[in-house]
Design an enzyme around this catalytic site. Structure first.
Site, PDB file in Angstrom:
ATOM      1  CG  ASP A  89      10.357   3.219   1.426  1.00 47.94           C
ATOM      2  OD1 ASP A  89      10.429   4.290   1.497  1.00 47.94           O
ATOM      3  OD2 ASP A  89      10.415   2.388   2.387  1.00 47.94           O
ATOM      4  CD  GLU A 147      13.750   5.642   5.860  1.00 45.12           C
ATOM      5  OE1 GLU A 147      14.447   5.325   6.719  1.00 45.12           O
ATOM      6  OE2 GLU A 147      12.577   5.624   5.880  1.00 45.12           O
ATOM      7  CD  GLU A 148       9.418   3.896   6.652  1.00 43.48           C
ATOM      8  OE1 GLU A 148       9.959   3.433   7.698  1.00 43.48           O
ATOM      9  OE2 GLU A 148       8.817   5.184   6.491  1.00 43.48           O
ATOM     10  CG  HIS A 374       5.864   4.550  11.029  1.00 45.80           C
ATOM     11  ND1 HIS A 374       6.498   3.614  11.302  1.00 45.80           N
ATOM     12  CD2 HIS A 374       6.284   5.516  10.215  1.00 45.80           C
ATOM     13  CE1 HIS A 374       7.768   3.971  10.706  1.00 45.80           C
ATOM     14  NE2 HIS A 374       7.650   5.090   9.949  1.00 45.80           N
TER      15      HIS A 374
END
Length: 400
Positions: A89, A147-148, A374
């Site tokens: 993701d 996962e995020e 990020h």
């Protein structure tokens, strides 16, 4: 599981057959990067992975926890089952990189390297399938969604991804821009932190800024709460344990001469020691309740655990470290005590079976490929892709 230090290993960083995969790895990674998808929506990514596995004739399972895929490679000799996990993701970040493979999905970006993880796992599946007769045991390659957040590992486990055949151990890697290209960060025990989250609505009594005696000031309450929360780590946590309490959001008030009726704050808690589960939550609520009560205010607190800490098994970590020492050729080499307060839902897999999660350095300062994870300009040196396949291939070969 045993490590075979006497098994001859070519100290060349990447074997020729994996070197020939490099252009494909880059192409796959850039394709994923151009079409990033959020949690449980990784339809295009999943479909591409499935098409490749089908084209190569690799047995696989699909639609696990919405978009998850598992490739199953049986070796020529019966043995134990090793799983390899990769997340797929992306993040809700607007990309700022001016590159040909820039994200084509507005407001969504692979800003953490999961596009690289998926490409590495796909390359590993191809390589191992071509050499399956040389493998002892079975390899399950898990392509995981979300996962995020809210987390795809647990739904995959609940769907039986570690069963049939039962997984004996699991490994995974994270491309890591906090380490230079090729450096391996690996640590026994706690590698990444647990993450807990909280949201709190503070209720006071608004009024005129010149008449505070008629009010219960939500700004004053929230300011005292933010300060007091910082004492949890300083005065309630053993100094030999690491923990973080962060208030990342605080909203209150609407005008300079109006005392706020309410305030809102939210934040995150991180720690390595599993014994701290529940302890910090208890202190957070006690502090908020005490301050609100002392001022005549009230509160509504929502607090939840997201992921446990990532705890590596010592035996599998020894295997990964042994392999890493044969692969890396950078001056810094293996970083044995790499650790971060970042979190990962790989932790749920490691609660079920022994394993090791490790970092693969992917930063290249000279090329400007060193922005943090990020960040809207995050990118990494794609040379790391082949190194990831090499690491996984050697771990499979050394696992027994």
């Amino acid at each position: 599981m045993t490590v075979s230090p006497t098994k001859p290993i070519n100290r060349s960083k990447i074997r020729p057959e994996i070197q020939t995969l490099q252009s494909d790895l880059v192409q796959w990674r850039r394709g994923f990067h151009q079409q990033p998808e959020l949690a449980f929506r990784e339809k295009l990514t999943s479909e591409f992975v499935i098409r490749q596995l089908q084209a190569w004739g690799i047995p696989h399972q699909t639609a696990i926890a919405e978009t998850g895929v598992v490739a199953i490679i049986e070796g020529g000799t019966p043995g134990k089952v090793l799983a390899i996990r990769a997340d797929m993701d992306a993040l809700p970040v607007q990309e700022e990189n001016n590159v040909p493979y820039r994200s084509q999905h507005d407001g969504i970006m692979h800003a953490c390297g999961h596009d690289g993880h998926t490409a590495i796992a796909l390359g590993t599946a191809y390589y191992l399938w071509q050499h399956r007769q040389e493998i002892t045991g079975t390899v399950k390659i898990i392509f995981q969604p979300a996962e995020e957040g809210p987390g795809g590992a647990k739904p995959m486990i609940e769907a039986g991804v570690l069963k049939n055949p039962d997984v004996d151990a699991i490994i995974g890697l994270h491309l890591w821009n906090n380490l230079p290209l090729g450096t391996i960060g690996v640590k026994d025990g706690a590698l990444m932190a647990a993450v807990e989250l909280f949201q709190c609505q503070i209720q006071g009594k608004g009024g005129h800024g010149a008449m505070p005696h008629q009010t219960i000031d939500a700004v004053v309450l929230s300011a005292q709460i933010v300060n007091a929360l910082q004492t949890i780590v300083a005065r309630n946590i053993d100094p030999t344990d690491a923990a973080v309490v962060t208030v990342g959001e605080l909203k209150a008030g609407s005008a300079m001469n109006v005392i706020a009726d309410n305030a809102y704050l939210s934040g995150t808690v991180r720690y390595f020691n599993p014994a701290l589960e529940g302890a910090i939550k208890k202190r957070v609520e006690a502090i908020i309740a005490g301050i609100c009560e002392s001022h005549g205010g009230s509160y509504d607190l929502k607090y939840w655990r997201m992921y446990p800490p990532v705890i590596n098994d010592s035996r599998i970590t020894d295997l990964v470290r042994s392999v890493a020492n044969t692969v890396v050729e950078t001056p810094t080499g293996v970083v044995p005590e790499c650790q971060t307060m970042g979190s990962e839902d790989m932790a749920f897999f490691l609660e079920e079976v022994p394993g090791c999660y490790f970092f693969l350095g992917a930063a290249n300062t000279e090329l400007g490929l060193n922005y943090p994870h990020h960040h809207p300009r995050f990118d990494f040196d794609e040379t790391a892709l082949g190194m990831g396949v090499e690491m996984f291939a050697r771990c499979v070969e050394q696992f027994s």
